[in-house]
Design a protein around this motif. Structure first.
Motif, PDB file in Angstrom:
ATOM      1  N   ALA A  48      -8.975  74.976  34.701  1.00 41.66           N
ATOM      2  CA  ALA A  48      -8.324  75.910  34.302  1.00 41.66           C
ATOM      3  C   ALA A  48      -8.472  77.203  34.740  1.00 41.66           C
ATOM      4  CB  ALA A  48      -8.868  76.352  32.930  1.00 41.66           C
ATOM      5  N   GLU A  99      -7.470  71.727  31.228  1.00 44.69           N
ATOM      6  CA  GLU A  99      -6.355  70.751  31.373  1.00 44.69           C
ATOM      7  C   GLU A  99      -6.913  69.626  32.422  1.00 44.69           C
ATOM      8  OE1 GLU A  99      -2.575  72.518  31.808  1.00 44.69           O
ATOM      9  OE2 GLU A  99      -2.864  73.591  30.058  1.00 44.69           O
ATOM     10  N   SER A 142      -8.847  81.144  35.379  1.00 46.44           N
ATOM     11  CA  SER A 142      -9.678  81.977  34.401  1.00 46.44           C
ATOM     12  C   SER A 142      -9.989  83.356  35.201  1.00 46.44           C
ATOM     13  CB  SER A 142     -11.139  81.422  34.301  1.00 46.44           C
ATOM     14  OG  SER A 142     -11.789  81.458  35.367  1.00 46.44           O
ATOM     15  N   GLY A 155      -8.642  75.617  27.110  1.00 45.11           N
ATOM     16  CA  GLY A 155      -7.592  75.901  28.305  1.00 45.11           C
ATOM     17  C   GLY A 155      -7.851  74.839  29.363  1.00 45.11           C
TER      18      GLY A 155
END
Length: 368
Positions: A98, A76, A100, A74
């Protein structure tokens, strides 16, 4: 960076999460450079297997989005894919983030190519760094004190520092404490993933990859960052009336003091960040400085205050109490210093105005 862990000598490039007055993140490059080894003549990095097209940043070409996503699914790219180097840094940078259950997770990459002998020596002298085999001429891992010894897992925030020939690489991973019901980060898994990412990017040396275990608990790591030297942990604790000793998370141009109750209103919810930048020319630093004038700090200083909800931007657990952000910007000759305190104001604790005075009194003692 390296972190204390994220440790940060100004002349050395490295990465750290910089917390701005608005609570936003900027990932700054910094380098804990290790010394040169047998491959001193190796060519500069152009990316590992499956590297993406050239982006303008050697760091992004080395640790590509595909490789970063193997560290943490995930992740980026954050910000400009191959943006300019931060002020005072030699490192090409790349950063990934990301959302979380800790609010925010970030992976930074700082690549210095070519690195000087001094850069390499500093990298190899990184304190509290456990050796890793199988990467370059030198590699080690450092667990930062920001979130060290959290319940349910080993230290989560990790920095990989490596040297290959005339290049230095630093990869800090930073996350926050889990929100209610979230799982604790696994510092051992992250350490292994960071080391594997370096191998996947072409920094393996053919030897088996061995990764040391993360410390489950322990005191904050040491730092030689001159920004952190402006204030001792005890000074910061006493200035804000906190009962707990803050932990340090230093970056190249910043040093963050984090207390232990980030979701509970009161002095022990404080995050205090000091940052120092040097103007690159002989002309004085002339920043945009908005806010209320403050006397007794540098040549010129201003104070401003704002509020924001807790959440991902501030690396805090969720809660109902707004975050009060107090900022002092000061200029002294060619030096620009920024001091930020992020506090959850408690009805039974110091008011925002009292916290303002605590911050001003603390900063008046700083030499920058």
């Amino acid at each position: 960076m390296c972190p204390h862990r994220v440790r940060i000598p100004l002349p050395t490039p490295r990465f750290a999460v910089r917390l701005l007055a608005g609570g936003a993140f900027v990932l700054l490059a910094a380098s804990c450079s290790p010394p040169a080894g047998p491959n001193a003549g190796s060519p500069p990095s152009t990316g590992g297997p499956g590297a993406a097209p050239v982006t303008g940043s050697q760091a992004c070409d080395l640790i590509t989005p595909e490789i970063a996503a193997q560290v943490v699914p995930g992740l980026e790219p954050s910000g400009p894919y191959g943006g300019a180097r931060p002020l005072g840094s030699k490192a090409d940078q790349c950063s990934y983030w990301a959302k979380s259950d800790t609010g925010m997770t970030a992976l930074s990459v700082a690549l210095v190519s070519p690195a000087s002998e001094e850069d390499i020596a500093k990298a190899k002298a990184t304190s509290d760094c456990a050796p890793v085999t199988g990467i370059g001429d030198f590699a080690c891992l450092q667990w930062t004190g920001y979130f060290r010894g959290e319940a349910g897992g080993a230290s989560a925030n990790v920095v990989l520092t490596a040297v290959r020939g005339t290049e230095t690489l630093e990869m800090p991973y930073v996350t926050g404490p889990p929100t209610e019901g979230g799982s604790a980060p696994d510092g051992n898994a992250i350490a292994r993933a960071l080391a594997q990412a370096a191998v996947d990017a072409g920094w393996g040396n053919g030897a088996p990859l061995t990764v040391p275990a993360a410390p489950p608990v322990g005191p904050p790591a040491t730092t030689n960052n001159p920004v952190c030297a402006m204030f001792s942990a005890a000074e910061v604790r006493n200035a804000f009336g906190a009962s707990k000793e803050p932990q340090l998370l230093p970056g190249e141009v910043s040093c963050r003091y984090t207390f232990g109750d980030l979701g509970t209103p009161g002095p022990d919810s404080t995050i205090f960040v000091a940052e120092v930048l040097q103007a690159s020319s002989s002309s004085p630093a002339v920043p945009m400085m908005k806010g209320e004038p403050v006397t007794g700090i540098g040549d010129r200083a201003t104070f401003s205050m704002s509020t924001e909800p807790p959440g991902a931007k501030s690396l805090r657990p969720s809660g109902d109490v707004p975050i009060t952000v107090l900022t002092i910007q000061a200029v002294s000759g060619r030096t620009l210093a920024t001091f930020v305190a992020q506090v959850l104001i408690s009805p039974s604790g110091p008011s925002a105005e009292e916290t303002k005075e605590q911050l001003i009194n603390l900063v008046r003692r700083a030499k920058f």
